[in-house]
Each structure stands twice: as C-alpha cells, then as structure tokens.
Write a protein that holds these residues in place. Sequence first.
Motif, short mmCIF file in Angstrom:
data_model
loop_
_atom_site.label_atom_id
_atom_site.label_comp_id
_atom_site.label_asym_id
_atom_site.label_seq_id
_atom_site.Cartn_x
_atom_site.Cartn_y
_atom_site.Cartn_z
N THR A 17 -36.77 5.03 6.04
CA THR A 17 -36.03 3.76 5.92
C THR A 17 -36.65 2.50 5.53
O THR A 17 -36.29 1.75 4.81
CB THR A 17 -35.27 3.43 7.34
OG1 THR A 17 -34.62 4.45 7.71
CG2 THR A 17 -34.52 2.25 7.43
N LYS A 33 -26.97 5.36 3.31
CA LYS A 33 -27.30 6.35 4.18
C LYS A 33 -26.03 7.03 4.68
O LYS A 33 -25.36 6.65 5.32
CB LYS A 33 -27.78 5.70 5.49
CG LYS A 33 -28.24 6.51 6.66
CD LYS A 33 -29.67 7.03 6.69
CE LYS A 33 -29.79 7.97 7.87
NZ LYS A 33 -31.27 8.27 7.84
N ASP A 44 -29.92 2.84 10.32
CA ASP A 44 -30.90 2.44 9.10
C ASP A 44 -30.25 1.66 8.43
O ASP A 44 -31.21 0.77 7.88
CB ASP A 44 -31.19 3.97 8.40
CG ASP A 44 -32.10 4.92 9.27
OD1 ASP A 44 -32.55 4.55 10.36
OD2 ASP A 44 -32.19 5.77 8.70
N GLU A 100 -30.52 7.69 1.55
CA GLU A 100 -31.59 8.10 2.48
C GLU A 100 -31.06 9.18 3.02
O GLU A 100 -29.88 8.99 3.62
CB GLU A 100 -31.74 6.91 3.36
CG GLU A 100 -32.91 7.51 4.42
CD GLU A 100 -33.25 6.56 5.43
OE1 GLU A 100 -33.21 5.20 5.47
OE2 GLU A 100 -33.75 6.98 6.53
MG LIG Z 1 -34.37 6.29 8.56
#
Ligand SMILES: [Mg+2]
Length: 208
Positions: A17, A33, A44, A100
């Motif tokens: 992150t 994310k 995050d 992510e």
């Molecule tokens: Mg993370």
Amino acid sequence: MTQGLIVTGTDTGVGKTVFSAALAGALQATYWKPIQCGLAEGGDRERVEALSALPPNRILPEAYRLQMPASPHRAAEAEGIEISLSKLALPKVEGPLVVEGAGGLMVPINRQALMIDLFASWRLPVVLVARTALGTINHSLLSIEALNGRNIPILGVAFVGEEIADTERTIAEMGNVRRLGRLPLIETLTPARLADAFAAHFRAEDFR
Ligand SMILES: [Mg+2]
Ligand SMILES: Nc1ncnc2c1ncn2[C@@H]1O[C@H](COP(=O)(O)OP(=O)(O)OP(=O)(O)O)[C@@H](O)[C@H]1O
C-alpha cells in the motif's frame, strides 16, 4: 485498453500500500484495491488517500469491502457471500491504473480461484513488492516462479526496507527480473516524505 500495473507482494504486510501510494502519486495514476479485508483495522484506500496527493476521483471504491482480517475467501464466507470474478473486471479509467492485490499471490479469493488467477485474467504486468529482510529470497523466488508458471509478465521487483545489496542482487539475478528500486523505511510517513523517497530511489519512467 486500460494501461496499468498490478502491485502484488511476497506476503501480506510487506509494504504494497505504501509503495502503491508512492507509485500512483508519481504516475498521476488511478489507484484501485479490488478486494479489501480487515476493514476494522483500516482500509488501504483510506491509507492511499492519506499518503498520496491524489485527488479523490483517482482513488476508486473497492469491489469488495470485507470486515474480517482474513484471506478474502474466508472473509467473504463470514459475510455469507462469495467473491465472483465477474465483478472484478478492470475499471476503465483515463491514464494509468495501479491495482493492489490482497496479500500475496496464492491467496484464495473463493474456493476455486487464487489472487494470481485473477491477475492472469487481467493481462497486466506485475510489480512484486518484497522485503529486503531475512527470508525474502525464498519468498521472492517462489513468487517469481509462480508468476512465470502462469505467463504473467513481471515488470520487476520493488524492495522495501534497509539496503541489503546482496539479497536484492541475488533475487534479481536468480529470478531473472529487474530490480526497480528500494523504498527505505520512512520513520514518519507523510505524502511529501514518501514522494521524495520514491523519487530518490525509483525512476517513474520504468513504470510507464
Ligand atoms: Mg495493502
Ligand atoms: N517504506 C515504509 N516506511 C515505513 N513504514 C512502512 C513502509 N512500507 C510499509 N510500511 C509500514 O508497514 C506496514 C505494512 O505496510 P502496507 O500496509 O503497505 O503493507 P501491505 O503489503 O499493503 O499489506 P496488506 O497485505 O495488508 O495490503 C504499515 O504499517 C506501513 O505503514
């Protein structure tokens, strides 16, 4: 087609992150994310909001927001749902997208599929975030082998931690991957300190 990168890691908590916030900021990218677990401990997306100077419209909402601090398959089951790959199509955005992952590569998202299967379906190159600390050679080379096994392109490895030159070189050489740089540990993280550290240790062109 969306131009983007997947930020994965050798494990949970390696610094994906923090690195993603720096990268998305440097590229003026959009951050996403897709699956967030353990919301009680803070998500995050909120962390990227706090650590980057990105405008709110460049930080997308998650497809799944799950409370339990556990693997996605289990956190979803705890809420009586199953994560569906069809709800995880890449969003179409202007400019680059930084995605992510949750945890590492072999993390189940349901009882059939792993995080790495999702990555393979997206056909985006991967940045592997790896610690420099002891144990990272094994975790990094295993991750690289898994990515190669599914023909997922690896842009390179982004290290996090204090400089351990031999470890970084060994992973790059034995894994046949590029070392993109190393984010040092920053005592008090602020957007400005993080952006400065990224600029000092990485080249934004390598990610374009
Ligand atoms: Mg993370
Ligand atoms: N470069 C850094 N300097 C200082 N602290 C860092 C750095 N990178 C990560 N950390 C800290 O380490 C912890 C884990 O980092 P981070 O949340 O980025 O990991 P992650 O890989 O995204 O974890 P998750 O699997 O939960 O998504 C956080 O407390 C974060 O602030």
